[in-house]
Each structure stands twice: as C-alpha cells, then as structure tokens.
Design a protein around this motif. Structure first.
Motif, PDB file in Angstrom:
ATOM      1  N   ARG A 133      -3.168 -45.536 -42.324  1.00 48.70           N
ATOM      2  CA  ARG A 133      -4.098 -46.467 -42.696  1.00 48.70           C
ATOM      3  C   ARG A 133      -5.366 -45.998 -42.298  1.00 48.70           C
ATOM      4  O   ARG A 133      -5.587 -45.003 -41.557  1.00 48.70           O
ATOM      5  N   PRO A 134      -6.464 -46.642 -43.115  1.00 44.31           N
ATOM      6  CA  PRO A 134      -7.900 -46.281 -42.618  1.00 44.31           C
ATOM      7  C   PRO A 134      -8.188 -46.129 -41.326  1.00 44.31           C
ATOM      8  O   PRO A 134      -7.762 -47.125 -40.549  1.00 44.31           O
ATOM      9  N   GLY A 135      -8.501 -45.043 -40.589  1.00 42.95           N
ATOM     10  CA  GLY A 135      -9.242 -44.876 -39.438  1.00 42.95           C
ATOM     11  C   GLY A 135      -8.081 -44.550 -38.574  1.00 42.95           C
ATOM     12  O   GLY A 135      -8.278 -44.093 -37.259  1.00 42.95           O
ATOM     13  N   ASP A 136      -6.927 -44.159 -39.241  1.00 41.39           N
ATOM     14  CA  ASP A 136      -5.917 -43.505 -38.226  1.00 41.39           C
ATOM     15  C   ASP A 136      -6.032 -41.934 -37.924  1.00 41.39           C
ATOM     16  O   ASP A 136      -6.562 -41.483 -38.750  1.00 41.39           O
ATOM     17  N   THR A 137      -5.898 -41.407 -36.794  1.00 44.22           N
ATOM     18  CA  THR A 137      -5.751 -40.022 -36.567  1.00 44.22           C
ATOM     19  C   THR A 137      -4.092 -39.669 -36.177  1.00 44.22           C
ATOM     20  O   THR A 137      -3.410 -40.497 -35.746  1.00 44.22           O
ATOM     21  N   VAL A 138      -3.874 -38.176 -36.248  1.00 40.99           N
ATOM     22  CA  VAL A 138      -2.651 -37.900 -36.103  1.00 40.99           C
ATOM     23  C   VAL A 138      -2.506 -38.188 -34.420  1.00 40.99           C
ATOM     24  O   VAL A 138      -1.320 -38.307 -33.929  1.00 40.99           O
ATOM     25  N   SER A 139      -3.437 -37.911 -33.717  1.00 40.13           N
ATOM     26  CA  SER A 139      -3.402 -37.956 -32.117  1.00 40.13           C
ATOM     27  C   SER A 139      -3.015 -39.496 -31.848  1.00 40.13           C
ATOM     28  O   SER A 139      -2.076 -39.834 -30.900  1.00 40.13           O
ATOM     29  N   ALA A 140      -3.664 -40.527 -32.364  1.00 38.34           N
ATOM     30  CA  ALA A 140      -3.367 -41.845 -32.324  1.00 38.34           C
ATOM     31  C   ALA A 140      -2.003 -42.046 -32.570  1.00 38.34           C
ATOM     32  O   ALA A 140      -1.402 -43.007 -31.907  1.00 38.34           O
ATOM     33  N   ILE A 141      -1.453 -41.698 -33.639  1.00 39.51           N
ATOM     34  CA  ILE A 141      -0.400 -42.061 -34.224  1.00 39.51           C
ATOM     35  C   ILE A 141       0.779 -41.554 -33.207  1.00 39.51           C
ATOM     36  O   ILE A 141       1.813 -42.216 -32.868  1.00 39.51           O
ATOM     37  N   PRO A 166      -5.269 -42.118 -46.087  1.00 42.81           N
ATOM     38  CA  PRO A 166      -4.394 -43.737 -46.248  1.00 42.81           C
ATOM     39  C   PRO A 166      -3.547 -43.367 -47.335  1.00 42.81           C
ATOM     40  O   PRO A 166      -3.582 -42.803 -48.317  1.00 42.81           O
ATOM     41  N   GLY A 167      -2.193 -43.910 -46.906  1.00 42.66           N
ATOM     42  CA  GLY A 167      -1.096 -43.839 -47.810  1.00 42.66           C
ATOM     43  C   GLY A 167      -0.183 -42.666 -47.420  1.00 42.66           C
ATOM     44  O   GLY A 167       0.940 -42.817 -47.992  1.00 42.66           O
ATOM     45  N   ASP A 168      -0.484 -41.609 -46.779  1.00 48.20           N
ATOM     46  CA  ASP A 168       0.071 -40.595 -46.475  1.00 48.20           C
ATOM     47  C   ASP A 168       1.277 -41.229 -45.609  1.00 48.20           C
ATOM     48  O   ASP A 168       1.050 -41.843 -44.863  1.00 48.20           O
ATOM     49  N   VAL A 169       2.577 -40.611 -45.628  1.00 47.85           N
ATOM     50  CA  VAL A 169       3.563 -41.129 -44.767  1.00 47.85           C
ATOM     51  C   VAL A 169       3.837 -40.023 -43.964  1.00 47.85           C
ATOM     52  O   VAL A 169       4.344 -38.770 -44.257  1.00 47.85           O
ATOM     53  N   LEU A 170       3.797 -39.942 -42.702  1.00 47.59           N
ATOM     54  CA  LEU A 170       4.149 -39.171 -41.527  1.00 47.59           C
ATOM     55  C   LEU A 170       5.453 -39.363 -40.718  1.00 47.59           C
ATOM     56  O   LEU A 170       5.815 -40.442 -40.610  1.00 47.59           O
TER      57      LEU A 170
END
Length: 325
Positions: A133-141, A166-170
């Motif tokens: 989502r907008p504002g996400d970072t990999v470290s925060a996820i 935004p929209g990428d699925v990890l």
C-alpha cells in the motif's frame, strides 16, 4: 417306458501345486551326515479366515498377542519369515544384527521387531502474502509480520536497494529461528590472564561511560597493573587495598568500598562523578593531566614512592585497550 440316457459326470481335475525350487533370500540349511537336504517349501498361507464363533453369552477371549521371537525351521528364509509375520525384511535383519547375505540355521531364534512407522511430516504453513500500500516499506512489512527484513527480501528476489510499488504482492515466509550462539570465552589480552583481562575490561568500560579519553584509560590501566597486577587484592602495603591500592586511612573509602572494583575505578578517574566527591583527587581533577607525561599523570593521583615505575606499562596498556576496548 422310455429309458433315459445319463451322460457321465464330468471328472474333477486336480491341479498339481508346483513349488519353486529355491526361495529368494537366505536359506536355512540342515545338513545330514551324507548330503545337504533340499529346502522344504514353506507352508501355504491361509486364503481365508474361519468364521467367527457364534456368541453364546460366554466371555470373549482376548486376541492372541503377536509373537516377538521365531525359531528357525528347515527351509526358512529371513524373507519368508518376515513376510509371514507382516514385517519388513530389512527390519528383521537389523533387529538380529544380520547382513543381507547371512545364513540362518534351524534352531536359531530371531527377534521379530516390526519396523517403526515413520513420523508424519509436519504440515507446511500456508505462505502469507502482503499487498503493498502507499507508504509501505519492506522493513515495516517484515516487522509487522514478525520476520526479518532479509527473509522478506530473499523470498521476493529483492535487495536493500529495491523499490516496491503499491499493488505489488510480497510473499511473507516463516522466519527460520536463529541458531543459538555458541558459547565463546571472553577475550584475554596479551600478557593477561582471564581475571586480569576482566578487570582491564571493567576499567575501560567505566572510562568510556565517564567520557574519558583513550589516554586517560591507558593511564588507569597502567596504574592498576603497577599497583596490583590488575587484581582486586584484599591486602597491600599498610592498609592499601583493591585494584589501585587505595587506602581507607587516607580517605579513599571504607575497605568494602575500595574492594568494589567499579567504585574504586570511578574514584581513580574522579571528576564530577567521583563517588568520594572532593574528599580525594582523581585523574580528571588534576589540571592539565592530559598534557603530562604518562608516569607523571599516574603519580599525580597515586603519590607513590616509586613514580618512575608507571612508565613501563604505557605500551602494554595500548595493546590491552586495542584488544579489549
């Protein structure tokens, strides 16, 4: 009357049972005085079980327990014995310490140990995913899902320089537990044993906490080495005690306070955090101490009868600080 012509009844054909000349596996041999007997064919297994007896109100007998041993008879093979008891041939061989080409003989008693059923595999956890989502970072996820950053990066083919949108699925895999760190003995410095290294490490730590420069820490290390061999002595000249051989009679503290390694080190450094306040003068209380020669700075605190002996420890103290600090 009409005579009936009776056709002869068909004769029942008998089928000859042909047994194999040899049974695969290890053959149990019986030797006679003149020649070896041929292997006797194994008895044919029952093709059906007899019907259960009709209940007459009598107590039902418990099922017979499967045998745990078997005595080898002529013509037996390990393969045949295992098959007759519903066991794996390799399990029977292993239970009796036999090789695959071992010879069994009549009279041998074999243990019948069924092969242990393999433990069911633990079900794999269903992989989790996260839609960026907008504002996400990999470290925060990664943090929100309780896994490490490197685990998420590796599972998605990313690096620390990668950009997510935004929209990428990890994919969020389960984080593997970190291996327990191996026990490591504390480092010792050249020329010091474990006790001396531990005391040197304490002097360095207290110096760092007080903001003392490396030169001040070197002076403290050399002073303690000269005074007590970097050991927390409970004896010394007259009433001198501890790492720095401080004396209760001259106001450095009670014997218990002086033998407190951390407190006596803080008293040696002195300054605003000196536990003794202004009752004694530590290294930081001496004007221009950092401009004095090494031995002179130590002597200004200790007031020793042998002021020139501190100088010999300047170079070793430099090594100790580099290794332990």
């Amino acid at each position: 009357m009409r005579r009936l012509t009776l056709s002869p009844l068909p004769s029942r054909r008998r089928t000859a049972v042909i047994w194999p000349a040899a049974v695969a596996g290890t053959i149990a041999l019986t030797l006679t005085a003149e020649h070896a007997a041929h292997a006797a064919p194994p008895e044919p297994a029952l093709t059906s079980l007899p019907p259960a007896p009709r209940s007459l109100g009598m107590p039902v007998l418990a099922a017979v327990t499967a045998p745990t041993t078997y005595t080898v008879k002529a013509g037996d093979t390990v393969w045949g014995i295992a098959r007759a008891h519903g066991l794996d041939t390799a399990a029977v061989l292993a239970a009796n310490g036999l090789a695959s080409d071992a010879v069994i003989r009549p009279g041998h008693v074999l243990a019948l140990t069924p092969a242990a059923a393999p433990a069911p595999a633990a079900p794999e956890a269903a992989p989790r995913t996260h839609e960026v989502r907008p504002g996400d970072t990999v470290s925060a996820i990664a943090r929100a899902n309780g896994v490490s950053l490197d685990t998420v990066l590796s599972a998605n083919g990313l690096t620390r320089a990668s950009i997510i949108y935004p929209g990428d699925v990890l994919r969020i895999p389960a984080d593997s537990p970190a291996p327990a760190p191996a026990a490591v003995a504390p480092a010792t410095a050249p020329g010091l044993d474990a006790e001396q290294s531990d005391n040197a490490r304490l002097i360095i730590r207290v110096g760092r906490e007080l903001g003392v420069s490396d030169r001040g820490i070197l002076i403290a290390l050399g002073t303690a080495m000269q005074e007590s061999w970097l050991r927390n002595l409970d004896w010394g000249d007259r009433d001198s005690l501890g790492l720095f051989q401080q004396r209760p009679s001259t106001g450095w503290g009670t014997p218990a306070q002086i033998l407190d390694r951390e407190r006596s080190t803080r008293v040696f450094y002195g300054g605003a955090a000196d536990p003794n306040g202004t009752a004694t003068r530590g290294l930081l209380d001496i004007p221009g101490w950092d401009q004095l020669p090494y031995a002179d700075a130590a002597q200004a605190v200790q007031i020793s009868a042998y002021p020139d002996r501190y100088a010999q420890w300047e170079q070793p103290a430099t090594t100790w600080l580099a290794v332990l600090g």
